[in-house]
Write an enzyme that holds these catalytic residues in place. Structure first.
Site, short mmCIF file in Angstrom:
data_model
loop_
_atom_site.label_atom_id
_atom_site.label_comp_id
_atom_site.label_asym_id
_atom_site.label_seq_id
_atom_site.Cartn_x
_atom_site.Cartn_y
_atom_site.Cartn_z
N SER A 193 36.57 40.61 9.22
CA SER A 193 37.64 39.26 9.32
C SER A 193 37.55 39.52 7.58
CB SER A 193 36.85 38.55 9.52
OG SER A 193 35.67 37.79 9.02
N ASP A 204 35.52 30.78 -3.65
CA ASP A 204 36.29 29.88 -3.08
C ASP A 204 34.60 28.78 -2.44
OD1 ASP A 204 35.90 31.56 -0.64
OD2 ASP A 204 38.75 31.66 -0.33
N HIS A 243 34.27 33.49 0.56
CA HIS A 243 34.60 34.88 -0.34
C HIS A 243 34.40 34.70 -1.39
CE1 HIS A 243 38.54 32.97 2.85
NE2 HIS A 243 38.08 34.13 3.60
#
Length: 263
Positions: free
Chosen positions: A21, A194, A197
């Site tokens: 992902s 953030d 990530h």
């Protein structure tokens, strides 16, 4: 046409595929771990990025045959797989969203692993477990885009442990990112962009852990970048001339402009 179906350029180098992902999709950003691997394997192996932000294991399983066709004439030498963080998101009352119940997540990852293991006798696997998250940073950085945060560090731990246990059962190399990242005292402030990530510092940990696996694995052939030959790495009279003016300097193994610290 998928990248395994025919040789686009040659000679054929070992193919290393990063599949997962957003932790994978963004791995070439912010001095990410994918970019570092591409630098380390320059002239030795091709790094293919197959990252899909927002995906969970359920969605990955639906297209697994398309991304990794079993009848491809060239199969990857190594696949690094990451799914789990999105699966661990708490369920939404509407039934929408990326959450996948833990038993289904385990089964999905089992199916992904079994499919990849059958691609080739020499296809090797490394699974990455769900990394931790900084919940406060998520609220500050992503609440305007994703609403009230529904991803917790505890849920990541649960899915991380499930992935690791599955890999032990299947004899697959696995990296415990949830634990590795939290070994840094300043992980909450330095390892994320953030809250989810990875920053360049977070990516350094991923590369360090992958390096440990590549160093310790008794794979034949050895897939550590130092064990692979450089393409067209032979000495040449066209190489730069040495300082003494008597010979040339073979630069095929040199990395210019970047300090590569991993062994």
């Amino acid at each position: 046409m998928y990248f395994f179906r025919e040789k686009m350029v040659g000679p054929v180098r070992p193919q290393l595929v990063l599949f997962g992902s957003s932790i994978v999709q963004l791995s070439f950003s912010n001095e990410g771990w994918g970019a570092t691997l591409a630098t380390l394997y320059a002239r030795k192996a091709d790094i293919f990025l197959r990252g899909y932000s927002g995906w969970n294991s359920r969605r990955a399983l639906q297209v697994l045959d398309q991304i990794f066709p079993k009848d491809a004439p060239i199969q990857p030498s190594l696949v690094i797989v990451y799914f789990g963080g999105n699966d661990s998101v708490h369920p939404h009352p509407s039934g929408l969203g990326p959450h996948v119940p833990l038993p289904e997540y385990i089964e999905n990852m089992r199916k992904i692993a079994m499919h990849l293991k059958t691609l080739s006798e020499k296809t090797r696997l490394i699974f990455l477990s769900a990394p931790p998250v900084n919940e406060e940073q998520i609220r500050e950085a992503l609440s305007d885009k994703l609403g009230k945060p529904n991803r917790t560090n505890e849920s990541c731990r649960i899915y991380s442990e499930a992935c690791l246990e599955l890999c032990r059962d299947l004899d697959i190399k696995a990296i415990d990112l949830w634990t590795a990242i939290q070994k840094r005292d300043d992980w909450l402030t330095e390892c994320f962009t953030d809250g989810i990530h990875l920053s360049s510092e977070g990516s350094k940990i991923v590369v360090e852990e992958i390096t440990k696996v590549l160093t310790e694995a008794e794979w034949e052939p050895n897939l550590h970048w130092k064990s692979l030959p450089a393409e067209f790495g032979e000495d040449s009279p066209y190489d730069p001339v040495s300082p003494d003016g008597k010979a040339t300097v073979n630069v095929s193994e040199l990395c210019f402009g970047r300090n590569i610290q991993w062994e």
